[in-house]
Write an enzyme that holds these catalytic residues in place. Structure first.
Site, PDB file in Angstrom:
ATOM      1  N   LYS A   1     -10.280  16.366  16.982  1.00  0.00           N
ATOM      2  CA  LYS A   1      -9.096  16.908  16.324  1.00  0.00           C
ATOM      3  C   LYS A   1      -9.447  18.281  15.774  1.00  0.00           C
ATOM      4  O   LYS A   1     -10.560  18.489  15.251  1.00  0.00           O
ATOM      5  CB  LYS A   1      -8.660  15.972  15.196  1.00  0.00           C
TER       6      LYS A   1
ATOM      7  N   SER B   1      -0.578  13.169  11.961  1.00  0.00           N
ATOM      8  CA  SER B   1      -0.806  14.550  12.345  1.00  0.00           C
ATOM      9  C   SER B   1      -1.756  14.688  13.534  1.00  0.00           C
ATOM     10  O   SER B   1      -1.899  15.766  14.116  1.00  0.00           O
ATOM     11  CB  SER B   1      -1.418  15.313  11.154  1.00  0.00           C
TER      12      SER B   1
ATOM     13  N   SER C   1      -2.005   9.197   9.668  1.00  0.00           N
ATOM     14  CA  SER C   1      -2.177  10.114  10.794  1.00  0.00           C
ATOM     15  C   SER C   1      -3.078   9.616  11.909  1.00  0.00           C
ATOM     16  O   SER C   1      -3.180  10.269  12.953  1.00  0.00           O
ATOM     17  CB  SER C   1      -2.697  11.464  10.298  1.00  0.00           C
TER      18      SER C   1
END
Length: 474
Positions: free
Chosen positions: A88, A161, A185
């Site tokens: 990420k 997210s 998330s």
């Protein structure tokens, strides 16, 4: 069959991580060839899916070559050796741009490795690149960023997210991904894309070198295609860290061993009212089917009353608490560079800057009380079973701009952010599909440092079901 001749035809890019690891260790699959095939698939598909913010093809091939040479020489580092995974885009990687979904940091190379990245390097993993995400890990992508698309159906939400991490792992563009969870998330994207995700106990994984949204809420975890894969990834990155004094000192168990342990006698708590009240019928049917599976596996279902009213207050407290911590995290660039922020993250920071100190202290006291209440629940059960969200998969039309829909956000956070507030670990598993054919997920929570129990239950559930084996048609 010579696996290195036609990796794509062999379907290897959709294998579980540990299945690929076994083939690499035995010499049937070359780390270099699987990495080349992975990069070809990214080049072919990701122009549409948009899961990567930055692909590091040259360094990935170098890492694959090193892994292949070491394995041939008998220096096998473990199950991540030679396996392509991705990060990420809030994990700093020296020399690689990390934007964390923002405009401010776009194009700026990191000057050091996050501790997680260093541990993945030590394990011999091949790092494919940085995965797209919402701005600053809050609810909405920056206006300049084209959001990733769900590989199951582009009209459906990816979850946030960790949007890019979910899309890439589900689409066969990496074999697993690092992620973070501040309010849901890891769990929302896993449920939306048919993945397994672990939000560990707060502090179980070092946050050094990880871009911060809200320090006391940010949990570093992973996304994968199975509970066993998630266990292998977490086992690699977890543990104490001198660079992060909040990282827990407790030894890291062999999570992968726990995935082979029976679940007979484990007590799984269920609040039938909390799991059904204002919950969509499709979600209720998924949960009922999952409960039958756990009973058949020998687990004991224990009816209980979860402190749902206090949990609802925790949901309401999450947003202002996150806002204060986000304001602290962005103090060096906000408001001095306010014009470069998207409207949603800017409004969050403004709210945090304006919150009175007494209101903040009230939130902290309620948070401590909530943690104690959930600790008390786990004095009587080994795990708690619940949905990830009370509604079926959401379309993009339904969510519109998520940050502008507080009612929908509160409903989504019903089962997720309470465990970010308290720090308890959660494992998300694919457990069904909605009438539109989209994946749906459930969630298990456990006591602090209860990840071994979660992996036992998750692996047993996946041995008895096949939801985690489904792949999107691309």
């Amino acid at each position: 069959m010579n696996y290195t001749e036609d990796i794509k035809a062999a379907g290897l890019l959709q294998l579980d991580l540990l299945a690929l690891a076994a083939l690499i260790r035995s010499g049937q699959v070359s780390p270099v060839e699987i990495t080349r095939a992975q990069l070809r698939r990214i080049a072919s598909l990701d122009g549409d899916l948009r899961s990567y913010a930055h692909v590091t093809a040259a360094s990935a091939l170098q890492e694959a070559q090193t892994a292949e040479r070491e394995i041939r020489q008998g220096c096998y580092r473990g199950p991540l050796h030679g396996v392509p995974i991705a990060l990420k885009d809030l994990f700093r990687r020296k020399g690689v741009p990390m934007a964390a979904g923002t405009a401010i940091h776009r194009g700026t190379p990191a000057d050091h490795d996050a501790t997680v990245v260093g541990r993945l390097r030590d394990a011999g993993a091949v790092l494919l690149g940085q995965l797209q995400m919402t701005e600053g890990a809050y609810s909405d992508h920056h206006p300049d960023v084209a959001p990733p698309l769900n590989p199951w159906n582009a009209d459906y939400w990816t979850g946030i997210s960790s949007s890019g991490a979910a899309v890439a792992t589900a689409a066969g563009l990496c074999f697993g991904a690092t992620a973070s969870d501040t309010g849901g998330s890891i769990r929302w994207p896993c449920a939306a894309t048919g993945l397994t995700g672990i939000k560990p106990t707060w502090g179980r994984v070092s946050r050094h070198g990880v871009f911060e949204l809200a320090a006391s809420l940010d949990h570093v975890g992973v996304m994968a295609r199975s509970a066993a894969d998630a266990a292998a990834l977490l086992e690699t990155i977890a543990g104490a860290d001198a660079k992060d004094p909040t990282a827990l000192q407790a030894p890291v168990p062999r999570y992968t061993v726990q995935t082979e342990a029976p679940v007979g006698g484990l007590r799984v708590g269920v609040d039938p009212d909390w799991n059904a009240r204002d919950v969509d019928p499709q979600t209720r049917r998924m949960m009922e089917a999952a409960m039958r599976v756990f009973e058949q596996l020998g687990a004991t279902l224990v009816p209980l009353r979860f402190p749902s009213e206090e949990a609802a207050q925790a949901v309401r407290d999450w947003a202002p608490l996150c806002a204060v911590e986000a304001a602290v995290a962005h103090a060096s660039t906000y408001p001095s560079r306010k014009q470069e922020y998207g409207p949603v993250l800017a409004s969050v920071i403004e709210r945090g800057r304006a919150l009175p100190g007494q209101a903040y202290q009230d939130i902290l006291l309620r948070r401590l009380a909530m943690r104690g209440r959930i600790d008390a629940v786990f004095a009587h059960v080994d795990a708690l079973l619940m949905p990830v969200q009370p509604m079926p998969p959401l379309t993009l039309d339904a969510i519109s701009v998520l940050g502008a829909q507080p009612g929908l956000v509160e409903a989504l956070q019903r089962y997720t952010c309470v465990f970010d507030m308290t720090g308890h670990p959660c494992l998300t598993l694919p457990a069904g599909q909605c009438e539109a054919g989209m994946p749906m997920g459930l969630q298990l929570a456990a006591a602090q440092l209860g990840e071994p129990v979660l992996f036992r239950l998750g692996a047993a559930f996946q041995a008895a079901t096949s939801w985690h084996l489904r792949r999107p048609a691309l």
